[in-house]
Write an enzyme that holds these catalytic residues in place. Structure first.
Site, PDB file in Angstrom:
ATOM      1  CG  ASP A 105     -17.909  30.794  -3.178  1.00 51.21           C
ATOM      2  OD1 ASP A 105     -17.587  30.723  -1.992  1.00 51.21           O
ATOM      3  OD2 ASP A 105     -18.033  31.884  -3.770  1.00 51.21           O
ATOM      4  CG  PHE A 154     -16.622  39.899  -6.755  1.00 50.98           C
ATOM      5  CD1 PHE A 154     -17.046  39.417  -7.993  1.00 50.98           C
ATOM      6  CD2 PHE A 154     -17.576  40.287  -5.840  1.00 50.98           C
ATOM      7  CE1 PHE A 154     -18.384  39.322  -8.310  1.00 50.98           C
ATOM      8  CE2 PHE A 154     -18.934  40.213  -6.151  1.00 50.98           C
ATOM      9  CZ  PHE A 154     -19.332  39.732  -7.386  1.00 50.98           C
ATOM     10  CB  VAL A 155     -13.182  35.758 -10.255  1.00 58.48           C
ATOM     11  CG1 VAL A 155     -11.773  35.844  -9.713  1.00 58.48           C
ATOM     12  CG2 VAL A 155     -13.939  34.635  -9.572  1.00 58.48           C
ATOM     13  CG  ASP A 161     -23.200  36.745 -12.714  1.00 56.52           C
ATOM     14  OD1 ASP A 161     -22.789  35.735 -12.117  1.00 56.52           O
ATOM     15  OD2 ASP A 161     -24.229  37.350 -12.371  1.00 56.52           O
ATOM     16  NE  ARG A 167     -24.261  35.386 -16.546  1.00 55.52           N
ATOM     17  CZ  ARG A 167     -24.284  34.669 -15.421  1.00 55.52           C
ATOM     18  NH1 ARG A 167     -23.332  33.815 -15.162  1.00 55.52           N
ATOM     19  NH2 ARG A 167     -25.278  34.810 -14.567  1.00 55.52           N
TER      20      ARG A 167
HETATM   21  C1  PRP Z   1     -22.325  29.883  -9.112  1.00 51.69           C
HETATM   22  C2  PRP Z   1     -21.474  28.816  -9.746  1.00 51.69           C
HETATM   23  C3  PRP Z   1     -21.877  27.583  -8.996  1.00 51.69           C
HETATM   24  C4  PRP Z   1     -22.173  28.104  -7.617  1.00 51.69           C
HETATM   25  C5  PRP Z   1     -20.962  27.892  -6.750  1.00 51.69           C
HETATM   26  O1  PRP Z   1     -23.563  29.872  -9.746  1.00 51.69           O
HETATM   27  O2  PRP Z   1     -21.714  28.702 -11.117  1.00 51.69           O
HETATM   28  O3  PRP Z   1     -23.037  26.984  -9.547  1.00 51.69           O
HETATM   29  O4  PRP Z   1     -22.443  29.507  -7.731  1.00 51.69           O
HETATM   30  O5  PRP Z   1     -21.217  28.329  -5.436  1.00 51.69           O
HETATM   31  P1  PRP Z   1     -21.246  27.341  -4.176  1.00 51.69           P
HETATM   32  O6  PRP Z   1     -20.040  26.471  -4.241  1.00 51.69           O
HETATM   33  O7  PRP Z   1     -21.200  28.327  -3.027  1.00 51.69           O
HETATM   34  O8  PRP Z   1     -22.523  26.571  -4.197  1.00 51.69           O
HETATM   35  P2  PRP Z   1     -24.633  31.053  -9.631  1.00 51.69           P
HETATM   36  O9  PRP Z   1     -25.674  30.674  -8.624  1.00 51.69           O
HETATM   37  O10 PRP Z   1     -23.935  32.371  -9.406  1.00 51.69           O
HETATM   38  O11 PRP Z   1     -25.356  31.028 -11.035  1.00 51.69           O
HETATM   39  P3  PRP Z   1     -24.812  31.408 -12.517  1.00 51.69           P
HETATM   40  O12 PRP Z   1     -23.880  30.311 -12.941  1.00 51.69           O
HETATM   41  O13 PRP Z   1     -26.042  31.470 -13.339  1.00 51.69           O
HETATM   42  O14 PRP Z   1     -24.092  32.748 -12.408  1.00 51.69           O
END
Ligand code: PRP
Length: 181
Positions: A105, A154-155, A161, A167
């Site tokens: 992201d 928003f996926v 999640d 999930r």
């Molecule tokens: C999500 C995803 C990446 C990160 C990407 O994890 O799995 O680790 O966000 O975002 P960025 O490019 O803005 O850093 P999240 O913190 O939601 O944890 P999860 O995998 O436990 O849902």
């Protein structure tokens, strides 16, 4: 859960095609490597993707897990990464590391994590993400392997999640705005 899904973005067949394509590319790229390959699954979101991907990589490999979170740009900890669960490995110069993520992201998590692993002297560090949202990037970052580039929606599902739910959907879907607005 179904009533909360606006539409399916990546269905089971496309997920299967993506994991097959990425696994074949990974196999070719690492086939002549002299070092053992470690697949690092970043918890929690990349668990289903990593599980499907690894079964299609026809090479010897080892598994590790990490859980990390990056601080946003506005906090005093900007630029840092918090490690909730670390690798249970030392001597990373002996390994090629392939970090598996569900989504990129802002790019903060993977840019910081790859830097951290390089600082620990890994022989090589590459990244593989199922989804990429380049329009959301806040720091420069390009994954080495990418399943699908998507718009800023928003996926959820297949590991992704909203408030820890969805999930376990077997596809990636777009969440209805009414659920989170
Ligand atoms: C999500 C995803 C990446 C990160 C990407 O994890 O799995 O680790 O966000 O975002 P960025 O490019 O803005 O850093 P999240 O913190 O939601 O944890 P999860 O995998 O436990 O849902």
């Amino acid at each position: 859960m179904l009533q909360d899904v606006e539409r399916i973005l990546v269905d089971k067949d496309e997920l299967d095609e993506i994991t097959t394509r990425l696994a074949e590319k990974i196999k070719i790229d690492y086939a002549n490597s002299k070092k053992p390959l470690i697949l690092i699954t970043i918890l929690k979101g990349s668990m289903p993707f990593a599980a499907d991907l690894m079964k299609k990589i026809d090479l010897p490999l080892e598994l590790e897990f990490m859980k990390v979170s990056s601080y946003g740009a506005g906090t005093k900890n900007s630029g840092e990464i918090k490690i909730h669960l670390d690798l249970m490995r030392e001597n990373l110069e002996q390994y090629d590391l392939l970090v598996v993520e569900d989504i990129v992201d802002s790019g903060r998590t993977l840019s910081r994590l790859t830097q951290l692993l390089k600082n620990r002297n890994a022989n090589s560090v590459r990244t593989c993400t199922l989804l990429d949202k380049p329009s959301r990037r806040e720091v420069p970052f390009t994954p080495d392997y990418c399943g699908k580039v998507i718009e800023d929606e928003f996926v959820i599902g297949y590991g992704l999640d909203y408030n820890e739910k969805y999930r376990n959907l077997p596809y990636v879907g777009v969440l209805k705005r009414s659920v989170y607005m």
